[in-house]
Design a protein around this motif. Structure first.
Motif, PDB file in Angstrom:
ATOM      1  N   ALA A  54       0.826  -1.203   0.000  1.00  0.00           N
ATOM      2  CA  ALA A  54       0.000   0.000   0.000  1.00  0.00           C
ATOM      3  C   ALA A  54       0.862   1.255   0.000  1.00  0.00           C
ATOM      4  N   GLY A  55       0.393   2.258  -0.730  1.00  0.00           N
ATOM      5  CA  GLY A  55       1.094   3.534  -0.758  1.00  0.00           C
ATOM      6  C   GLY A  55       0.511   4.442  -1.817  1.00  0.00           C
TER       7      GLY A  55
ATOM      8  N   GLY B 290      -1.307 -11.239   1.175  1.00  0.00           N
ATOM      9  CA  GLY B 290      -1.594 -11.575   2.558  1.00  0.00           C
ATOM     10  C   GLY B 290      -2.821 -10.919   3.138  1.00  0.00           C
ATOM     11  N   GLY B 291      -3.144  -9.728   2.691  1.00  0.00           N
ATOM     12  CA  GLY B 291      -4.389  -9.095   3.114  1.00  0.00           C
ATOM     13  C   GLY B 291      -4.387  -8.476   4.498  1.00  0.00           C
ATOM     14  N   ARG B 292      -3.217  -8.104   5.015  1.00  0.00           N
ATOM     15  CA  ARG B 292      -3.175  -7.493   6.347  1.00  0.00           C
ATOM     16  C   ARG B 292      -3.361  -5.978   6.236  1.00  0.00           C
TER      17      ARG B 292
ATOM     18  N   VAL C 267     -10.787  -5.274  -4.818  1.00  0.00           N
ATOM     19  CA  VAL C 267      -9.689  -5.637  -3.929  1.00  0.00           C
ATOM     20  C   VAL C 267      -9.741  -7.149  -3.736  1.00  0.00           C
ATOM     21  N   VAL C 268      -8.646  -7.824  -4.112  1.00  0.00           N
ATOM     22  CA  VAL C 268      -8.590  -9.292  -4.070  1.00  0.00           C
ATOM     23  C   VAL C 268      -7.404  -9.700  -3.203  1.00  0.00           C
ATOM     24  N   PRO C 269      -7.611  -9.948  -1.909  1.00  0.00           N
ATOM     25  CA  PRO C 269      -6.502 -10.410  -1.056  1.00  0.00           C
ATOM     26  C   PRO C 269      -5.896 -11.683  -1.613  1.00  0.00           C
ATOM     27  N   TYR C 270      -4.558 -11.730  -1.630  1.00  0.00           N
ATOM     28  CA  TYR C 270      -3.842 -12.765  -2.368  1.00  0.00           C
ATOM     29  C   TYR C 270      -2.889 -13.529  -1.463  1.00  0.00           C
ATOM     30  N   ALA C 271      -2.733 -14.835  -1.741  1.00  0.00           N
ATOM     31  CA  ALA C 271      -1.828 -15.711  -0.985  1.00  0.00           C
ATOM     32  C   ALA C 271      -2.195 -15.717   0.495  1.00  0.00           C
ATOM     33  N   VAL C 272      -3.484 -15.839   0.752  1.00  0.00           N
ATOM     34  CA  VAL C 272      -4.023 -15.788   2.108  1.00  0.00           C
ATOM     35  C   VAL C 272      -4.000 -17.182   2.732  1.00  0.00           C
ATOM     36  N   HIS C 273      -3.571 -17.247   3.976  1.00  0.00           N
ATOM     37  CA  HIS C 273      -3.724 -18.460   4.787  1.00  0.00           C
ATOM     38  C   HIS C 273      -5.016 -18.289   5.582  1.00  0.00           C
TER      39      HIS C 273
ATOM     40  N   GLY D  12     -12.534 -16.321  10.707  1.00  0.00           N
ATOM     41  CA  GLY D  12     -12.612 -14.914  11.062  1.00  0.00           C
ATOM     42  C   GLY D  12     -12.020 -14.009  10.001  1.00  0.00           C
ATOM     43  N   LYS D  13     -10.917 -14.435   9.404  1.00  0.00           N
ATOM     44  CA  LYS D  13     -10.266 -13.626   8.368  1.00  0.00           C
ATOM     45  C   LYS D  13     -11.167 -13.481   7.148  1.00  0.00           C
TER      46      LYS D  13
END
Length: 286
Positions: free
Chosen positions: A194-195, A213-215, A240-246, A250-251
């Motif tokens: 992000a920036g 990771g989506g943090r 917005v597509v969070p990627y490589a998420v474990h 809850g997440k």
């Protein structure tokens, strides 16, 4: 919310054909794969998460060829890159490859693009590290000229192309932009931290963001949406597509509450048995 997957496919893992069939049969939404053309053994650039570089980075399959195999044995799942290192490619060749894959898959391709982290890999492709983001932006603009319905010339800072006959065209239709030419070609997501600079690029020439990771998205997504609005983009907002998420329940619930329509779960870069066990474990989220 669609549940897609990503994996480092290599010469030692489950094959693209086997994985794609399993994903479609089980009801997963898509398959995304990363790209590294090579990893120079000098290893001057540290691995971003720290520690030794995982073995699979130097063994990745070519993503577009792997996705072509996946497309041939499926009918429904989405296919994407996460990400394509656009600056490291000849854009005329890459435009042809992407258009062909989107055409043959019936419009199922998502172009995830990024700017890389390995300085030596980029240097071997002749990429000046300081200008790689601007080069990537220029590459995408040139490719979109080739994807346009009518022959369209492009003259950019880093490259140009004459008005040309270039077929096949991507199946996906152009997306309108207020006060700017429409976005031609496949859905395009930009990866990266992000920036303001990244968000300005997304608002200018992409359909959305692919955060690894989506943090921290509760804080960063409003800034992206503000950049989107300032650029005069449509009211639907950036994808917005969070990627490589474990994943955890809850997440994923948090992403749903933020209004995301898709999340990409990380699969292990492993043999068939281990990957299928992981898919069994992820089935609870479908």
């Amino acid at each position: 919310m669609r549940i897609s997957t990503t994996i480092f496919l290599t010469d030692e893992t489950i094959t693209p054909v086997r994985l794609a069939r399993e994903l479609e049969q089980r009801g997963f939404a898509g398959l995304y794969v990363p790209e590294h053309t090579h990893i120079p053994v000098s290893r001057e650039t540290p691995y971003p998460p720290g520690g030794p570089l995982p073995r699979e980075y130097g063994r990745t399959l070519d993503p577009l060829i792997a996705l072509g195999q996946a497309a041939a044995v499926t009918e429904r799942i989405a296919l994407g890159t996460g990400i394509t290192l656009v600056a490291q490619h000849d854009p005329i060749d890459l435009a042809k490859q992407i258009a062909t894959l989107d055409h043959l898959s019936g419009g199922r391709f998502t172009l995830g693009i990024g700017f890389g982290w390995n300085v030596e890999e980029a240097a071997d492709h002749g990429v000046d590290w300081r200008s790689r983001r601007e080069l990537g932006r220029d590459r995408v603009a040139l490719m979109r000229a080739l994807w346009a319905d009518e022959p369209t010339a492009y003259e950019g800072e880093f490259g140009s192309v004459r008005a040309s006959h270039a077929h096949p065209k991507p199946v996906q239709k152009p997306r309108k932009r207020k006060g700017a030419p429409p976005l031609t070609g496949p859905r395009t997501l930009i990866g990266g931290g992000a920036g303001p600079k990244l968000f300005a690029h997304i608002a200018e020439y992409a359909d959305g963001w692919m955060p690894i990771g989506g943090r921290g998205l509760t804080e960063t997504v409003p800034a992206l949406r503000e950049a989107w609005e300032q650029a005069g983009r449509g009211p639907e907002g950036p994808q917005v597509v969070p990627y490589a998420v474990h994943p955890s329940p809850g997440k994923l619930a948090h992403y749903r509450d933020l209004g995301f329509a898709e999340v990409v779960l990380q699969l292990p870069s492993a043999d068939e048995a281990e990957v299928l066990r992981t898919l069994d474990a992820y089935a609870q989220y479908l």
